[in-house]
Design a protein around this motif. Sequence first.
Motif, PDB file in Angstrom:
ATOM      1  N   THR A   1      35.343  48.295  47.051  1.00 21.05           N
ATOM      2  CA  THR A   1      36.794  48.151  47.193  1.00 21.05           C
ATOM      3  C   THR A   1      37.317  46.884  46.523  1.00 21.05           C
ATOM      4  O   THR A   1      38.394  46.897  45.919  1.00 21.05           O
ATOM      5  N   TYR A   2      36.568  45.794  46.606  1.00 23.10           N
ATOM      6  CA  TYR A   2      37.027  44.575  45.950  1.00 23.10           C
ATOM      7  C   TYR A   2      36.895  44.666  44.438  1.00 23.10           C
ATOM      8  O   TYR A   2      37.687  44.080  43.702  1.00 23.10           O
ATOM      9  N   VAL A   3      35.930  45.408  43.959  1.00 28.43           N
ATOM     10  CA  VAL A   3      35.838  45.646  42.524  1.00 28.43           C
ATOM     11  C   VAL A   3      37.006  46.501  42.055  1.00 28.43           C
ATOM     12  O   VAL A   3      37.606  46.263  41.003  1.00 28.43           O
ATOM     13  N   ARG A   4      37.391  47.520  42.854  1.00 31.63           N
ATOM     14  CA  ARG A   4      38.531  48.359  42.485  1.00 31.63           C
ATOM     15  C   ARG A   4      39.814  47.537  42.431  1.00 31.63           C
ATOM     16  O   ARG A   4      40.629  47.685  41.519  1.00 31.63           O
ATOM     17  N   ALA A   5      40.033  46.692  43.423  1.00 34.78           N
ATOM     18  CA  ALA A   5      41.230  45.848  43.413  1.00 34.78           C
ATOM     19  C   ALA A   5      41.259  44.945  42.190  1.00 34.78           C
ATOM     20  O   ALA A   5      42.329  44.628  41.660  1.00 34.78           O
ATOM     21  N   LEU A   6      40.087  44.550  41.714  1.00 36.96           N
ATOM     22  CA  LEU A   6      40.005  43.734  40.502  1.00 36.96           C
ATOM     23  C   LEU A   6      40.521  44.486  39.284  1.00 36.96           C
ATOM     24  O   LEU A   6      41.087  43.890  38.361  1.00 36.96           O
ATOM     25  N   TYR A   7      40.340  45.817  39.259  1.00 33.97           N
ATOM     26  CA  TYR A   7      40.769  46.599  38.099  1.00 33.97           C
ATOM     27  C   TYR A   7      42.253  46.419  37.804  1.00 33.97           C
ATOM     28  O   TYR A   7      42.680  46.546  36.655  1.00 33.97           O
ATOM     29  N   ALA A   8      43.064  46.152  38.828  1.00 34.82           N
ATOM     30  CA  ALA A   8      44.502  45.988  38.622  1.00 34.82           C
ATOM     31  C   ALA A   8      44.840  44.705  37.880  1.00 34.82           C
ATOM     32  O   ALA A   8      45.996  44.503  37.506  1.00 34.82           O
ATOM     33  N   ARG A   9      43.859  43.825  37.661  1.00 39.07           N
ATOM     34  CA  ARG A   9      44.115  42.584  36.944  1.00 39.07           C
ATOM     35  C   ARG A   9      43.232  42.427  35.712  1.00 39.07           C
ATOM     36  O   ARG A   9      43.137  41.328  35.157  1.00 39.07           O
ATOM     37  N   LEU A  10      42.607  43.484  35.260  1.00 38.25           N
ATOM     38  CA  LEU A  10      41.881  43.443  33.991  1.00 38.25           C
ATOM     39  C   LEU A  10      42.885  43.545  32.847  1.00 38.25           C
ATOM     40  O   LEU A  10      43.809  44.359  32.891  1.00 38.25           O
ATOM     41  N   ARG A  11      42.700  42.755  31.820  1.00 35.93           N
ATOM     42  CA  ARG A  11      43.734  42.572  30.810  1.00 35.93           C
ATOM     43  C   ARG A  11      43.545  43.436  29.582  1.00 35.93           C
ATOM     44  O   ARG A  11      44.424  43.520  28.730  1.00 35.93           O
ATOM     45  N   SER A  12      42.389  44.093  29.454  1.00 34.33           N
ATOM     46  CA  SER A  12      42.157  44.897  28.245  1.00 34.33           C
ATOM     47  C   SER A  12      41.118  45.958  28.553  1.00 34.33           C
ATOM     48  O   SER A  12      40.293  45.795  29.462  1.00 34.33           O
ATOM     49  N   PRO A  13      41.115  47.061  27.786  1.00 33.82           N
ATOM     50  CA  PRO A  13      40.065  48.084  27.959  1.00 33.82           C
ATOM     51  C   PRO A  13      38.667  47.519  27.745  1.00 33.82           C
ATOM     52  O   PRO A  13      37.699  48.038  28.309  1.00 33.82           O
TER      53      PRO A  13
ATOM     54  N   VAL B   1      37.374  50.378  55.848  1.00 31.74           N
ATOM     55  CA  VAL B   1      37.166  49.500  54.693  1.00 31.74           C
ATOM     56  C   VAL B   1      38.245  49.737  53.636  1.00 31.74           C
ATOM     57  O   VAL B   1      38.740  48.785  53.007  1.00 31.74           O
ATOM     58  N   LEU B   2      38.623  50.988  53.426  1.00 32.94           N
ATOM     59  CA  LEU B   2      39.669  51.280  52.448  1.00 32.94           C
ATOM     60  C   LEU B   2      41.006  50.678  52.883  1.00 32.94           C
ATOM     61  O   LEU B   2      41.782  50.182  52.044  1.00 32.94           O
ATOM     62  N   GLN B   3      41.302  50.710  54.174  1.00 31.60           N
ATOM     63  CA  GLN B   3      42.510  50.062  54.663  1.00 31.60           C
ATOM     64  C   GLN B   3      42.445  48.544  54.465  1.00 31.60           C
ATOM     65  O   GLN B   3      43.462  47.909  54.171  1.00 31.60           O
ATOM     66  N   ASN B   4      41.249  47.983  54.608  1.00 32.37           N
ATOM     67  CA  ASN B   4      41.094  46.541  54.379  1.00 32.37           C
ATOM     68  C   ASN B   4      41.523  46.155  52.974  1.00 32.37           C
ATOM     69  O   ASN B   4      42.153  45.111  52.757  1.00 32.37           O
ATOM     70  N   MET B   5      41.155  46.986  51.995  1.00 35.31           N
ATOM     71  CA  MET B   5      41.479  46.690  50.603  1.00 35.31           C
ATOM     72  C   MET B   5      42.987  46.559  50.415  1.00 35.31           C
ATOM     73  O   MET B   5      43.464  45.645  49.727  1.00 35.31           O
ATOM     74  N   LEU B   6      43.764  47.434  51.031  1.00 35.12           N
ATOM     75  CA  LEU B   6      45.212  47.422  50.849  1.00 35.12           C
ATOM     76  C   LEU B   6      45.889  46.411  51.769  1.00 35.12           C
ATOM     77  O   LEU B   6      46.896  45.800  51.393  1.00 35.12           O
ATOM     78  N   PHE B   7      45.358  46.232  52.968  1.00 29.60           N
ATOM     79  CA  PHE B   7      45.976  45.277  53.884  1.00 29.60           C
ATOM     80  C   PHE B   7      45.877  43.852  53.336  1.00 29.60           C
ATOM     81  O   PHE B   7      46.749  43.015  53.600  1.00 29.60           O
ATOM     82  N   SER B   8      44.842  43.570  52.578  1.00 32.58           N
ATOM     83  CA  SER B   8      44.651  42.210  52.079  1.00 32.58           C
ATOM     84  C   SER B   8      45.650  41.838  50.998  1.00 32.58           C
ATOM     85  O   SER B   8      45.795  40.653  50.672  1.00 32.58           O
ATOM     86  N   ILE B   9      46.371  42.810  50.405  1.00 32.07           N
ATOM     87  CA  ILE B   9      47.302  42.491  49.318  1.00 32.07           C
ATOM     88  C   ILE B   9      48.750  42.825  49.671  1.00 32.07           C
ATOM     89  O   ILE B   9      49.629  42.698  48.822  1.00 32.07           O
ATOM     90  N   VAL B  10      49.036  43.269  50.909  1.00 31.39           N
ATOM     91  CA  VAL B  10      50.427  43.476  51.299  1.00 31.39           C
ATOM     92  C   VAL B  10      51.099  42.109  51.433  1.00 31.39           C
ATOM     93  O   VAL B  10      50.484  41.137  51.875  1.00 31.39           O
ATOM     94  N   ARG B  11      52.370  42.008  51.013  1.00 27.27           N
ATOM     95  CA  ARG B  11      53.072  40.719  51.034  1.00 27.27           C
ATOM     96  C   ARG B  11      54.058  40.716  52.188  1.00 27.27           C
ATOM     97  O   ARG B  11      54.972  41.534  52.239  1.00 27.27           O
TER      98      ARG B  11
END
Length: 607
Positions: free
Chosen positions: A424-436, A592-602
């Motif tokens: 899940t933390y690797v997936r969240a990282l994908y949203a900040r990768l800058r290039s293919p 665990v999947l809810q943890n991934m999203l709860f950690s980035i809600v503002r």
Amino acid sequence: MPSFFQFTQGTESRVRVNNSDSSPLLGRYRAVLPQQRGPRRKTSQLGLLANSGRGSVHVGYGALLVSDSDDDDDEDEENGDIEDGLNAWQRWWQRWIMDLWVNPRQAAVRRVVGKWYMRYGFLVFLPAALTVAWCSLPFPQYSIPEEGDDDDHLHAPEDKTPGHGKARVLVNFWFFVFVYYGLYNVTALFWITKIFNLYSLNWWPSSLGFPLTVSIIAMLSVAGPIPIYYIDKTRFLTIHNTSWISWTFLIMALPVAIAFLILRNNERHLGLRNSLSETQRIFTSSWWTSDTETFARRDRRRAPVTDDLFDPTIAPSGGLARPRGRSARTRWFPASFVRFLWFCVALFIGLMAYVLGEAYAELYLRTLPHDSWETVVYVYGWVVTVHLLDALTGWVLGIREGERVGSYPLSWVFKLYFMLTYQTYVRALYARLRSPKQFVILQILSSARLVVLTPIMMTSLFHRILTILGLTTLSFGTYQKLQTRNVFIRFLAENASMATFLGSILVLHFGPNKDVYPYFAFDKSSDSGDDYDFDMTFWASGVTWACELVASLVVRGLISFFFKVDVGLEGRMDLAVWPELLPTSVAATLHVLQNMLFSIVRLRFKT
């Protein structure tokens, strides 16, 4: 008051067979062919054991299912008789709710896991769909006051922009607490409860029952933060995700604390809790010491008790003699209580892994942007951390009877938990990768590690090296079984986490909660000073998912070709032999999947 999840420690069913060094002891079940109990009425293999179990690491392990087919026939007939007296709704409730989630039955779970689309529908797409639906519930939102507003200081964000972005709207506190956060805590309590079910111990007081106890804790989970919100000096805590996560940590620890207090109250930590009969006292020293207590039945794994334990003349350090019973109380802890303490340690490590992951992700996001090398270091630094925690938990749990907790099903679920935490933390990282290019580098490293290292790690040579180094004491059969199981669990974790990631960025980028999750806004002028494009993230992640599926099929083919082992069959048999694994795995995945999203809600709340 009805009591759900009826489990009592030490009542797990066992297969009475002769032990064999060539057959691994998996939890409380030995993987050998049981004795035949007479002619069979029919054979019901349910697609799990085609060709007499070929494709399994141990045919005897699969034979457990075949040998119990008579029991399953009886169970199916009994269920059929019960369902005949129910209406259509009651039959549906019994079959799809009670028999799968509340009190899982082997026949019902086998029916589900025997079909691939139902198996992955329950284990992968059901928790993913529930998570996406949860995060898409529309928040009541309000505009942020202009700078200088009298109330703005109550909601002022941190001086440094957090990794999940600046808050763009104010949200309704009551909706967050009772709906969003409430559902999050209910899932956490369900996961903890199912873990205790696998351990075969009720954590709630029998006098209150499960419904009342869990309702009280659920109400406490949402009522506790309310005073903090209404006190001006503590209100600042409500804008920090870590504060809410810490409160959930305490809520999840409550069942553990309650179970510990129950065992203490029942004197499960003592060896002397049962009264002796007059006949029994004849054969003990209590006949002349007037002590009416006796040791509970000794577990065969415990070392023999020394003779001086029964000597009433032995004095403590103060020089005064003390009764034999008190001496024994201070010298002997039953194995069941020690096992429970190890179980608590495993739970603590699992809960702490989430807190560490939150801090690790925040560190990465606060130091954006990163180049490809820094991204690889971050990802594999987290990989090493998770695997170390996983290895520690695996050692604590054990899989053989007498090894601390000694539970194969618990080790199965915690392996899934840590694999999901990593993914899940690797997936969240994908949203900040800058290039293919960064996607390609990460995927090459991940797929190569899976396809190349996994078959090598399953060889007898690799197992022999680990044995020489003292890193494992398992037989080769048991070791190979665990490696095969881990491949199946990785497949579940990869697919569930990626399905949730793609679904969540869709509903959060285009849905009403876009401003509540600025992390997935993908604005051209991002807080980090770099651009993250939605199209690139979505399609590159989709291609990554396809590559992961291909890599999984390749490694399964290699394992089947070189070791004659069917990875899918091993996973299906585990789920069928231990039916409680199905709801527990779904609960762990959802949490665990809810943890991934709860950690980035503002979070910024409107007063």
